[in-house]
Design a protein around this motif. Structure first.
Motif, PDB file in Angstrom:
ATOM      1  N   PHE A 168      15.205  37.919 -12.444  1.00 39.91           N
ATOM      2  CA  PHE A 168      16.520  37.805 -11.824  1.00 39.91           C
ATOM      3  C   PHE A 168      17.166  39.173 -11.626  1.00 39.91           C
ATOM      4  O   PHE A 168      17.656  39.491 -10.531  1.00 39.91           O
ATOM      5  CB  PHE A 168      17.439  36.922 -12.676  1.00 39.91           C
ATOM      6  N   ALA A 225      15.474  41.213  -8.913  1.00 42.73           N
ATOM      7  CA  ALA A 225      15.930  40.799  -7.585  1.00 42.73           C
ATOM      8  C   ALA A 225      17.371  41.242  -7.338  1.00 42.73           C
ATOM      9  O   ALA A 225      17.727  41.625  -6.211  1.00 42.73           O
ATOM     10  CB  ALA A 225      15.820  39.279  -7.454  1.00 42.73           C
ATOM     11  N   ALA A 269       5.751  37.052  -3.456  1.00 38.57           N
ATOM     12  CA  ALA A 269       5.090  36.438  -4.614  1.00 38.57           C
ATOM     13  C   ALA A 269       3.639  36.881  -4.714  1.00 38.57           C
ATOM     14  O   ALA A 269       3.149  37.224  -5.796  1.00 38.57           O
ATOM     15  CB  ALA A 269       5.174  34.916  -4.518  1.00 38.57           C
ATOM     16  N   THR A 319       2.391  39.515  -7.646  1.00 38.71           N
ATOM     17  CA  THR A 319       1.421  38.994  -8.603  1.00 38.71           C
ATOM     18  C   THR A 319       0.159  39.856  -8.618  1.00 38.71           C
ATOM     19  O   THR A 319      -0.389  40.161  -9.685  1.00 38.71           O
ATOM     20  CB  THR A 319       1.058  37.535  -8.271  1.00 38.71           C
ATOM     21  N   CYS A 373       3.962  35.096 -13.160  1.00 43.38           N
ATOM     22  CA  CYS A 373       5.236  34.460 -12.793  1.00 43.38           C
ATOM     23  C   CYS A 373       6.249  35.390 -12.140  1.00 43.38           C
ATOM     24  O   CYS A 373       7.159  34.922 -11.442  1.00 43.38           O
ATOM     25  CB  CYS A 373       5.878  33.835 -14.035  1.00 43.38           C
ATOM     26  N   PRO A 393       6.429  35.049  -8.022  1.00 46.59           N
ATOM     27  CA  PRO A 393       7.132  33.854  -7.532  1.00 46.59           C
ATOM     28  C   PRO A 393       8.614  33.828  -7.908  1.00 46.59           C
ATOM     29  O   PRO A 393       9.441  33.395  -7.110  1.00 46.59           O
ATOM     30  CB  PRO A 393       6.368  32.708  -8.213  1.00 46.59           C
ATOM     31  N   LEU A 394       8.952  34.284  -9.122  1.00 45.58           N
ATOM     32  CA  LEU A 394      10.353  34.268  -9.543  1.00 45.58           C
ATOM     33  C   LEU A 394      11.197  35.249  -8.744  1.00 45.58           C
ATOM     34  O   LEU A 394      12.302  34.929  -8.294  1.00 45.58           O
ATOM     35  CB  LEU A 394      10.461  34.567 -11.037  1.00 45.58           C
ATOM     36  N   GLY A 423      10.496  36.372  -5.790  1.00 44.49           N
ATOM     37  CA  GLY A 423      10.552  35.819  -4.445  1.00 44.49           C
ATOM     38  C   GLY A 423      11.559  34.690  -4.319  1.00 44.49           C
ATOM     39  O   GLY A 423      12.162  34.498  -3.258  1.00 44.49           O
ATOM     40  N   ARG A 424      11.776  33.942  -5.391  1.00 42.89           N
ATOM     41  CA  ARG A 424      12.753  32.861  -5.387  1.00 42.89           C
ATOM     42  C   ARG A 424      14.189  33.381  -5.494  1.00 42.89           C
ATOM     43  O   ARG A 424      15.098  32.911  -4.805  1.00 42.89           O
ATOM     44  CB  ARG A 424      12.464  31.919  -6.560  1.00 42.89           C
ATOM     45  N   PHE A 425      14.393  34.384  -6.362  1.00 44.28           N
ATOM     46  CA  PHE A 425      15.746  34.884  -6.606  1.00 44.28           C
ATOM     47  C   PHE A 425      16.259  35.803  -5.493  1.00 44.28           C
ATOM     48  O   PHE A 425      17.456  35.807  -5.182  1.00 44.28           O
ATOM     49  CB  PHE A 425      15.796  35.653  -7.929  1.00 44.28           C
ATOM     50  N   PRO A 478      16.194  36.055  -2.125  1.00 46.60           N
ATOM     51  CA  PRO A 478      17.010  35.563  -1.014  1.00 46.60           C
ATOM     52  C   PRO A 478      18.393  35.082  -1.445  1.00 46.60           C
ATOM     53  O   PRO A 478      19.323  35.066  -0.637  1.00 46.60           O
ATOM     54  CB  PRO A 478      16.171  34.396  -0.454  1.00 46.60           C
ATOM     55  N   LEU A 479      18.528  34.700  -2.704  1.00 41.30           N
ATOM     56  CA  LEU A 479      19.804  34.181  -3.191  1.00 41.30           C
ATOM     57  C   LEU A 479      20.813  35.285  -3.495  1.00 41.30           C
ATOM     58  O   LEU A 479      22.026  35.060  -3.421  1.00 41.30           O
ATOM     59  CB  LEU A 479      19.579  33.339  -4.454  1.00 41.30           C
TER      60      LEU A 479
END
Length: 213
Positions: free
Chosen positions: A124, A127, A155, A159, A186, A189-190, A192-194, A196-197
């Motif tokens: 987090f 990002a 991601a 990785t 992990c 992916p994490l 990459g998920r956070f 954009p937010l």
């Protein structure tokens, strides 16, 4: 953006605090993972292995790896920025400060808790500071450069880097644990998920203009 364009870009009232908070949180998360005792992040494994192989301190190995990584930016055409410099200055200090107040985990469940919290927090805050758009740190610059050149997902690139670095560190004598494996698999992916937010969207006018003849 180059360093000048990054500083000149809009929304600094949000971007500067986000950068600083992200870097401090990243350093704290690194120490949470170290204190878990279940395995450090890939780059720390490489640092440990480098220090052991060359007979130098962990700190000198960290500086050496940072220098080599920055040199690797040249073919990737990455541009250093304010975030690059502050990454070096703040992350280590935040990790040391966290070590003075963070107790050692008592028992296996506490160690697992440290690992889980540290892993999610690391992704987090990684990002968060990247999303401030003040440039990446030395190691994250490798990721962003490869993402830009290969057009592969964050991601997948992250990785791949984590696994490669962990393997290199292990071959050099660094310590690999279950936490190292989980972080390597992990983090991409994490992040990459956070990302954009939390990424700060800049007005088009903030982007550097191109002059044609």
């Amino acid at each position: 953006m180059n360093a000048y364009a990054q500083v000149r870009a809009a929304r600094k009232a949000r971007r500067v605090p986000q950068l600083l908070f992200g870097l401090v949180g990243y350093g704290a998360a690194v120490m949470v993972l170290v204190r878990s005792g279940l395995g450090a992040a890939s780059w720390n494994v490489l640092t440990e292995g480098t220090a052991e192989s060359l007979g130098i301190s962990f700190g000198w190995a960290t500086n050496l790896i940072s220098l080599l990584v920055l040199i690797a930016w040249i073919p990737l055409r990455e541009l250093p920025g304010l975030g690059t410099l502050l990454n070096v200055a703040i992350v280590g200090f935040a990790a040391d400060a966290t070590a003075t107040v963070l107790p050692d985990p008592q028992g296996t469940l506490a160690e697992i808790g440290y690992l889980a919290v540290g892993l999610v927090s690391l992704a987090f805050f990684d990002a968060l500071y990247l999303g401030a758009q003040f440039g990446s740190g030395p190691r994250d610059g490798i990721m962003t450069g490869l993402v830009r050149l290969t057009h592969q997902p964050i991601a997948l690139v992250r990785t791949g880097i984590e696994v490669a670095v962990a393997c290199a560190g292990w071959l050099l004598g660094g310590t690999v644990g279950i936490g190292t494996v989980l972080i390597a698999l992990c983090m991409g992916p994490l992040v990459g998920r956070f990302l954009p937010l939390v990424a700060v969207r800049l007005p088009a006018a903030s982007a550097p203009t191109r002059h044609t003849r």
